[in-house]
Design a protein around this motif. Structure first.
Motif, PDB file in Angstrom:
ATOM      1  N   LYS A 291      32.223  84.404  -5.708  1.00 25.18           N
ATOM      2  CA  LYS A 291      32.947  83.570  -6.682  1.00 25.18           C
ATOM      3  C   LYS A 291      34.152  82.885  -6.035  1.00 25.18           C
ATOM      4  O   LYS A 291      34.470  81.726  -6.330  1.00 25.18           O
ATOM      5  CB  LYS A 291      33.397  84.426  -7.864  1.00 25.18           C
ATOM      6  CG  LYS A 291      32.237  84.916  -8.734  1.00 25.18           C
ATOM      7  CD  LYS A 291      32.744  85.797  -9.864  1.00 25.18           C
ATOM      8  CE  LYS A 291      31.578  86.306 -10.715  1.00 25.18           C
ATOM      9  NZ  LYS A 291      32.034  87.203 -11.805  1.00 25.18           N
ATOM     10  N   SER A 294      32.938  80.026  -4.091  1.00 28.95           N
ATOM     11  CA  SER A 294      32.569  78.935  -5.003  1.00 28.95           C
ATOM     12  C   SER A 294      33.810  78.160  -5.447  1.00 28.95           C
ATOM     13  O   SER A 294      33.807  76.928  -5.520  1.00 28.95           O
ATOM     14  CB  SER A 294      31.834  79.495  -6.219  1.00 28.95           C
ATOM     15  OG  SER A 294      31.530  78.467  -7.132  1.00 28.95           O
ATOM     16  N   ILE A 295      34.885  78.891  -5.720  1.00 28.13           N
ATOM     17  CA  ILE A 295      36.146  78.241  -6.113  1.00 28.13           C
ATOM     18  C   ILE A 295      36.681  77.394  -4.954  1.00 28.13           C
ATOM     19  O   ILE A 295      37.110  76.251  -5.137  1.00 28.13           O
ATOM     20  CB  ILE A 295      37.178  79.299  -6.539  1.00 28.13           C
ATOM     21  CG1 ILE A 295      36.730  79.981  -7.836  1.00 28.13           C
ATOM     22  CG2 ILE A 295      38.560  78.666  -6.710  1.00 28.13           C
ATOM     23  CD1 ILE A 295      37.558  81.190  -8.202  1.00 28.13           C
ATOM     24  N   LYS A 296      36.646  77.943  -3.761  1.00 29.22           N
ATOM     25  CA  LYS A 296      37.152  77.221  -2.584  1.00 29.22           C
ATOM     26  C   LYS A 296      36.353  75.942  -2.342  1.00 29.22           C
ATOM     27  O   LYS A 296      36.907  74.882  -2.035  1.00 29.22           O
ATOM     28  CB  LYS A 296      37.086  78.134  -1.361  1.00 29.22           C
ATOM     29  CG  LYS A 296      37.616  77.499  -0.060  1.00 29.22           C
ATOM     30  CD  LYS A 296      37.606  78.528   1.056  1.00 29.22           C
ATOM     31  CE  LYS A 296      38.135  77.927   2.356  1.00 29.22           C
ATOM     32  NZ  LYS A 296      37.277  76.877   2.903  1.00 29.22           N
ATOM     33  N   GLU A 297      35.036  76.028  -2.499  1.00 31.58           N
ATOM     34  CA  GLU A 297      34.196  74.853  -2.293  1.00 31.58           C
ATOM     35  C   GLU A 297      34.426  73.794  -3.367  1.00 31.58           C
ATOM     36  O   GLU A 297      34.208  72.597  -3.138  1.00 31.58           O
ATOM     37  CB  GLU A 297      32.730  75.274  -2.264  1.00 31.58           C
ATOM     38  CG  GLU A 297      32.354  76.074  -1.019  1.00 31.58           C
ATOM     39  CD  GLU A 297      30.955  76.666  -1.105  1.00 31.58           C
ATOM     40  OE1 GLU A 297      30.300  76.416  -2.154  1.00 31.58           O
ATOM     41  OE2 GLU A 297      30.538  77.355  -0.167  1.00 31.58           O
ATOM     42  N   SER A 298      34.845  74.241  -4.545  1.00 29.11           N
ATOM     43  CA  SER A 298      35.119  73.282  -5.624  1.00 29.11           C
ATOM     44  C   SER A 298      36.361  72.446  -5.327  1.00 29.11           C
ATOM     45  O   SER A 298      36.562  71.369  -5.907  1.00 29.11           O
ATOM     46  CB  SER A 298      35.300  74.026  -6.949  1.00 29.11           C
ATOM     47  OG  SER A 298      34.127  74.724  -7.291  1.00 29.11           O
ATOM     48  N   PHE A 299      37.213  72.948  -4.450  1.00 33.00           N
ATOM     49  CA  PHE A 299      38.435  72.239  -4.064  1.00 33.00           C
ATOM     50  C   PHE A 299      38.419  72.080  -2.539  1.00 33.00           C
ATOM     51  O   PHE A 299      38.969  72.912  -1.801  1.00 33.00           O
ATOM     52  CB  PHE A 299      39.681  73.013  -4.504  1.00 33.00           C
ATOM     53  CG  PHE A 299      39.794  73.169  -5.997  1.00 33.00           C
ATOM     54  CD1 PHE A 299      40.391  72.188  -6.774  1.00 33.00           C
ATOM     55  CD2 PHE A 299      39.268  74.294  -6.632  1.00 33.00           C
ATOM     56  CE1 PHE A 299      40.482  72.340  -8.142  1.00 33.00           C
ATOM     57  CE2 PHE A 299      39.358  74.440  -8.002  1.00 33.00           C
ATOM     58  CZ  PHE A 299      39.971  73.458  -8.768  1.00 33.00           C
TER      59      PHE A 299
END
Length: 719
Positions: A291, A294-299
């Motif tokens: 997760k 996933s957060i890091k890839e979103s930004f």
């Protein structure tokens, strides 16, 4: 349609019309070649034509409007407006200096346009978007250069853009030169007058103006405006950069804070110690890590994302995600010593307090770091979620903004500067230059030219409704008053000169009258002197002395050549027979006495007034030396040859000839033939042979013309 018949509204309409036509030429041609897929742009023909017809202002407006129109569909095109504007400025300068008239200079213009369009455009593209050859006109050529010549991507693209632009600008300039040649002269003149732009400055007038004007007023205004624009641009750019930097840091801080908040939500604060001790073996650890990824890839701006527990002995790793650079992440439970840059924050970190965003430059690079306290169910801070964003991302973002800011600012600045300069030129420089030119012509010309200069000043018809118009009216009135005053002075001077001549003639006649002469001798000798001098001038003799002014002085001086007779007794002057040696010595003294009288007058006159231009010098020479002889046997000094002043040598011939052909109390008049025989026989002995030769050319005419005064002749005494 003549310029003088155009109203202000019509001038504005024509000016706008030129800009619109230039704009349409740019847009239509560029759209046509784009549709045809031709490897050219042809988007600056209208700009260059506008510059050739009206100068900088219509060119920069047409160029920028073309980019602004294309920017409707592609906003990035607007940033290239500075290039079109610079091409317009360069074209106006080239037209002003005659670059479009010869092939070598046309080649220079093409090269400059290509460097601006291809070179500057390529550099601007690099800073805005980087290099990825893409699908542009120059893409295949750039790729070929890159693969075959092994240039860097930057230089491959730069070289390709300049070469293609040389081809493009060659076509554009050729079309512009040919089109301009076939535009009617009346149209060219119309637009040049509307924009106060003269592409055909007369070099003679330019040199004449430079004699009086060392530094052009317009040039000073241009320098001041440019300096002001640079200072304003620098201040605005620095201010904008600082503000944008703050906004950028704030934007990336918000991103980092969003990342830490989202990450804190997915981590159970009560299990931190479990995660440190068991790592991936802890239940749910890997799911939480996924997760977090996933957060890091979103930004994508996020460089590092990690969770540390801060204790007295250092930083205990809870989660540490792998970075984009591929660096090996720390394992759960690893102990990381405190970085020196964070030591000032240790008390707050150990106390579990909130931390303001931090910008650091250490072993991990130049980073913006945001810490988010991670609390357990009892509200105690058990760890910190941290997100790092590389400052390079911020700097790159700022650099793109700065380049856009500069291109837009300087593009608009040049347009504003062109408008300001046009207004200054129209409202100040042009009227002042017109007044200055007319005033200079008025001040340095003769009376007739002064009248035409005054008419030139009147024709300016300046109406600026400010101090310039007030100055114009004052100057016009001053020049009119000055002309009237000069005319009155010249009329008075003419009357004084005539009165002076009459006084001299009458004074000389009074002296001559003492030896029973009516005074015609002095009038005739004056006429002979003038005629001989003019003949010598016509034949090119004595060019360093004989000019029109000198001849006028000779004629005015001639009546005074025998002024010294006033000191000779009447008995000697009127004696009918031969003079004794003593009497002749007294008679000869009239030369020195005349010199003394005239010298005293000259000295007295020079004490009261500056008389550098009077004719007393020649009068003194004639009175003193007119009885000297070429061979040195004359009197009173016995000088010879060219030591005798030219004025006296001319008078000697005139005086003797008139004495020979006139009737005196002691002789009858000689015939013309006998008189000329005596004159020619005396050439080289009594007289200057050059003067005798010239006199022989006009003597018969002079002898015939003297009959005009013959009726007034009376018996004359010896000279």
């Amino acid at each position: 349609m003549r310029w003088a018949h155009l109203s202000k509204a019509q001038k504005i309409l024509f000016a706008v019309g030129l800009v619109v036509v230039a704009f349409l030429i740019n847009i239509i041609l560029s759209k046509i070649v784009l549709a045809l897929g031709a490897p050219v742009f042809l988007d600056s023909l209208g700009t260059i034509l506008a510059a050739m017809l009206g100068g900088t202002l219509p060119a920069v407006i047409a160029g920028f409007c073309s980019n602004a129109f294309n920017g409707i569909s592609d906003i990035t095109t607007l940033y290239y407006g500075i290039i079109s504007i610079l091409i317009g400025v360069a074209a106006a300068i080239f037209q002003q200096r005659g670059f479009f008239k010869t092939l070598p200079k046309i080649g220079i213009a093409i090269l400059v346009f290509s460097i601006l369009g291809g070179g500057l455009g390529s550099v601007l593209t690099y800073f805005l978007f980087g290099y990825d050859f893409g699908e542009g006109v120059s893409a295949p050529f750039s790729l070929a250069i890159y693969n075959n010549l092994h240039f860097s991507k930057f230089f491959a693209q730069l070289t390709a853009d300049i070469i293609i632009d040389i081809f493009d600008k060659t076509i554009v300039v050729a079309m512009a030169v040919v089109s301009y040649r076939y535009i009617p002269v009346i149209v060219k003149d119309l637009f040049s007058r509307i924009f106060l732009f003269d592409p055909h400055v007369d070099q003679h007038e330019k040199r004449a103006s430079h004699h009086f004007i060392r530094r052009s007023l317009l040039r000073k205004v241009i320098v001041m405006v440019i300096v002001a624009e640079i200072l304003l641009g620098t201040l605005a750019s620095i201010t904008g950069f600082i503000l944008y930097r703050q906004v950028s840091v704030g934007k990336f801080t918000d991103i980092a804070q969003g990342v830490t908040k989202a990450s804190a939500v997915v981590i159970d604060g009560d299990r931190i110690n479990e995660f440190i001790e068991q790592g991936h073996n802890a239940e749910g650890y890997d799911d939480i890590e996924k997760k977090l990824y996933s957060i890091k890839e979103s930004f994508p701006q996020t460089t590092y994302l990690y969770v540390y527990q801060i204790l007295d002995d250092g930083c205990h790793v809870v989660f540490d995600l792998e970075s984009e650079e591929g660096a090996e992440p720390n394992k759960p439970g690893d102990l990381i010593p405190f970085d020196p840059s964070f030591e000032p924050l240790l008390p707050q970190l150990l106390a579990g307090e909130d931390i303001e965003p931090i910008i650091s430059d250490d072993q991990y690079g130049w980073l913006l770091t945001v810490y988010k306290p991670l609390k357990n169910s009892s509200g105690k801070t058990v760890a910190y979620v941290a997100a790092d964003i590389a400052m390079g991302e911020i700097i790159y973002d700022q650099a793109k903004f700065f380049i856009k800011l500069l291109s837009m600012f300087f593009g608009l600045s040049i347009i504003i500067m062109s408008i300001v300069l046009e207004m200054v030129n129209r409202g100040i420089v042009h009227p002042v230059n017109g007044m200055a030119s007319a005033s200079i012509h008025f001040a340095y010309n003769l009376e007739q030219s002064r009248l035409s200069s005054l008419q030139e000043l009147d024709s300016l018809n300046i109406h600026t409704f400010d101090e310039i118009e007030y100055l114009y009216k004052a100057l016009t009135k001053t020049c009119k008053d000055s002309l009237e005053f000069i005319q009155r002075l010249e009329l008075a001077a003419e009357r004084i000169a005539k009165l002076q001549d009459e006084i001299i003639i009458n004074f000389a006649e009074m002296v001559e009258a003492r030896d029973n002469s009516t005074g015609n001798h002095i009038k005739k000798t004056a006429a002979y002197v003038e005629a001989i001098a003019k003949e010598l001038q016509r034949e090119g003799k004595f060019p360093h002395i004989l000019n029109d002014e000198y001849i006028v002085k000779l004629k005015s001086s001639a009546p005074l050549h025998d002024i010294g007779k006033i000191a000779v007794s009447d008995l000697i002057l009127n004696k009918p027979g031969k003079l004794t040696d003593e009497e002749f010595a007294i008679m000869k003294s009239h030369t020195t006495e005349g010199m003394k009288i005239l010298t005293k007058i000259e000295a007295s006159a020079n004490e009261k007034h500056t008389m550098d231009d009077n004719y007393l010098k020649e009068a003194i020479e004639m009175a003193h030396f007119h009885h000297e002889k070429w061979n040195g046997t004359g009197y009173p000094t016995g000088i010879r040859g060219e030591a005798i002043p030219l004025s006296a040598r001319i008078m000697a011939v005139a005086d003797v000839f008139d004495a020979l052909v006139a009737e005196r109390v002691y002789k009858k008049p000689f015939t013309y033939e006998k008189a000329m025989a005596i004159i020619t026989e005396g050439s080289g002995q009594h007289f200057d042979p050059v003067i005798v030769e010239a006199f022989c050319h006009i003597s018969k005419q002079m002898y015939d013309e003297r009959t005009v005064l013959k009726k007034e002749d009376q018996p004359e005494a010896a000279s």
